[in-house]
Design an enzyme around this catalytic site. Structure first.
Site, short mmCIF file in Angstrom:
data_model
loop_
_atom_site.label_atom_id
_atom_site.label_comp_id
_atom_site.label_asym_id
_atom_site.label_seq_id
_atom_site.Cartn_x
_atom_site.Cartn_y
_atom_site.Cartn_z
N TYR A 108 0.84 -1.21 0.00
CA TYR A 108 0.00 0.00 0.00
C TYR A 108 0.86 1.25 0.00
O TYR A 108 2.06 1.20 0.29
CB TYR A 108 -0.94 0.01 1.21
CG TYR A 108 -0.27 0.44 2.50
CD1 TYR A 108 -0.41 1.73 2.99
CD2 TYR A 108 0.51 -0.46 3.24
CE1 TYR A 108 0.21 2.13 4.17
CE2 TYR A 108 1.12 -0.08 4.41
CZ TYR A 108 0.96 1.22 4.89
OH TYR A 108 1.59 1.60 6.04
N HIS A 149 -1.53 -21.06 1.57
CA HIS A 149 -0.46 -20.10 1.80
C HIS A 149 0.34 -19.76 0.55
O HIS A 149 0.74 -18.62 0.35
CB HIS A 149 0.49 -20.63 2.88
CG HIS A 149 -0.03 -20.47 4.28
ND1 HIS A 149 -1.14 -21.14 4.74
CD2 HIS A 149 0.40 -19.69 5.30
CE1 HIS A 149 -1.37 -20.80 6.01
NE2 HIS A 149 -0.46 -19.92 6.37
N ARG A 169 -8.28 -21.04 0.60
CA ARG A 169 -7.25 -20.45 1.45
C ARG A 169 -6.04 -21.38 1.46
O ARG A 169 -6.09 -22.49 1.98
CB ARG A 169 -7.77 -20.25 2.87
CG ARG A 169 -6.76 -19.55 3.79
CD ARG A 169 -7.28 -19.43 5.23
NE ARG A 169 -6.34 -18.69 6.05
CZ ARG A 169 -5.26 -19.22 6.64
NH1 ARG A 169 -5.00 -20.52 6.50
NH2 ARG A 169 -4.45 -18.47 7.38
N ARG A 181 7.94 3.59 -5.12
CA ARG A 181 8.02 2.69 -3.97
C ARG A 181 6.94 1.61 -4.05
O ARG A 181 7.17 0.46 -3.69
CB ARG A 181 7.91 3.48 -2.66
CG ARG A 181 8.16 2.61 -1.43
CD ARG A 181 8.22 3.41 -0.15
NE ARG A 181 6.96 4.10 0.13
CZ ARG A 181 6.76 4.87 1.19
NH1 ARG A 181 7.73 5.06 2.07
NH2 ARG A 181 5.59 5.47 1.38
N GLU A 217 13.40 2.75 13.52
CA GLU A 217 12.39 3.71 13.11
C GLU A 217 11.34 3.76 14.20
O GLU A 217 11.50 3.13 15.25
CB GLU A 217 11.77 3.31 11.76
CG GLU A 217 11.09 1.96 11.76
CD GLU A 217 10.48 1.60 10.41
OE1 GLU A 217 10.48 2.45 9.50
OE2 GLU A 217 10.00 0.46 10.27
N LYS A 233 6.61 -2.01 2.22
CA LYS A 233 5.41 -1.35 2.78
C LYS A 233 4.22 -2.29 2.63
O LYS A 233 3.28 -2.05 1.85
CB LYS A 233 5.17 -0.01 2.08
CG LYS A 233 4.26 0.93 2.89
CD LYS A 233 4.27 2.31 2.29
CE LYS A 233 3.34 3.27 3.03
NZ LYS A 233 3.78 3.57 4.39
#
Length: 289
Positions: free
Chosen positions: A32, A106, A104, A51, A186, A153
Site C-alpha cells: 500500500y 499459503h 485459502r 516505492r 524507526e 510497505k
C-alpha cells in the site's frame, strides 16, 4: 459520499466491494501507499509510485500496465473528491493485494488477478514551520518485535499496530523502535532523525526500516540548502535520548518535533531551532519531488 477506485472503476466508496477470499483480507498479502495532497497538489506522487512498484516486485505481484499508473489514480481520486472533502487537505490510500483465490492456501496462486483499491480521506493541514506554534510529541521506546522485512510497505501491519497501540493506550504520540543491538531503527509509523553534536543523523536504509518518502524529501532538502551536515548512520538508543533534538517524519506527520522520550526531556524540552529551519526547507521543496 466520497468516491473510491476499485479495479479500473471510480465509484462511491460504499459500493466498493471486495471478496472475503481476497488474499489481502486472509493473509495481509499486499502493498500500500498513502499519498498526501494540499490545495489539490500531490506531494511526491512519483516517489510514492516508484516505492509501490518496488514493493509489488519484492513480493511478486504483477499488475496490468493500465492499473499501474498510481499517480493517475491518485489524481483521478483527488479531482473527484475535492468537493466531498472541501478542506483541500486530502490523503490518497492505494492498496494492491494479490487478489481473490478460490481457497485459502499459503502459497501464491497462479492466474489470480490482483485487487487494486484506493480511496480519499481528509488529513490534517500542513504544519506551520514555526517553533513557537509547533506542538512537540511525547514518545516511548521499545525493542522492535516486528518482522525482518520492514523495508517493504506491506499491508501486514499488525506488528506496527501493536507497537503504536501500546503508546496510544498510554496517551503517548509514538513508539520509537530499536533492535537487539540497541540501535534505533524507526518508529511504529514514522522515520527518526536526531541532532547529535551539531549533525543531523538518521538511521541508514536497510531491511529494518521503511524508506519513507518524507524521509527522502527531508534528506534531499537539507542537502540542497547546505545549512546543516546530514549523516546516515546507526544511532544508539543512548545517543537518541541524549540528542539535542529529535524529529519523526511521515506522510501524515510531515516533520514532527519530539520533546519527550520515555518521560525524559529531549534537549531543553522545547521545539528546537534546527527543526524550524529544516521544516521550512521541507515545505519549500516538498512539491518538487
Amino acid at each position: 459520499m466520497t468516491i473510491a477506485y476499485l479495479n479500473g472503476e471510480f465509484k462511491p466508496l460504499e459500493q466498493a466491494q471486495i471478496s472475503p477470499m481476497d488474499r489481502g483480507f486472509l493473509f495481509g498479502d499486499g502493498i500500500y501507499e498513502v499519498v498526501p495532497s494540499y490545495a489539490g497538489k500531490l506531494v511526491a506522487g512519483n516517489l510514492h509510485a516508484q516505492r509501490m512498484n518496488r514493493g509489488l516486485s519484492e513480493i511478486g505481484i504483477k499488475v496490468l500496465a493500465e492499473e499501474s499508473n498510481w499517480v493517475a489514480i491518485a489524481e483521478g481520486l483527488l479531482a473527484r473528491n475535492l468537493d466531498h472533502l472541501p478542506d483541500q487537505n486530502v490523503g490518497i490510500y492505494i492498496h494492491v493485494s494479490r487478489g481473490a483465490d478460490t481457497k485459502r492456501f499459503h502459497a501464491f496462486p497462479e492466474g489470480v488477478k490482483p485487487t487494486v483499491f484506493a480511496f480519499a480521506f481528509s488529513i490534517a493541514p500542513s504544519a506551520v514551520p514555526d517553533r513557537t506554534q509547533a506542538k512537540g510529541l511525547h514518545v516511548q521506546t521499545q525493542e522492535d518485535l516486528r518482522w525482518r522485512r520492514c523495508h517493504i510497505k506491506s499491508t501486514s501491519l499488525l506488528g506496527n499496530v501493536m507497537h503504536f497501540q501500546d503508546s496510544f493506550g498510554k496517551g503517548i504520540n509514538e513508539t520509537v523502535l530499536y533492535n537487539q543491538d540497541g540501535m534505533v531503527t524507526e518508529a511504529s509509523v514514522s522515520n527518526v532523525f536526531a541532532v547529535i553534536d551539531g549533525e543531523i543523523v538518521t538511521p541508514p536504509l536497510d531491511n529494518q526500516l521503511l524508506p519513507g518518502i518524507t524521509r527522502h524529501i527531508l534528506i534531499n532538502s537539507i542537502r540542497k540548502d547546505g545549512q546543516y551536515q546530514l549523516v546516515e548512520r546507526q544511532i544508539t538508543l543512548e545517543e537518541l535520548k541524549g540528542a539535542d533534538e529529535v524529529w519523526l517524519t511521515s506522510s501524515s506527520k510531515e516533520v514532527a518535533p519530539v520533546v519527550m522520550i520515555d518521560n525524559q526531556a529531549v534537549g531543553n524540552g522545547v521545539v528546537g531551532e534546527v527543526w524550524e529551519q529544516v521544516a521550512k526547507s521541507y515545505h519549500t521543496h516538498k512539491f518538487s519531488f
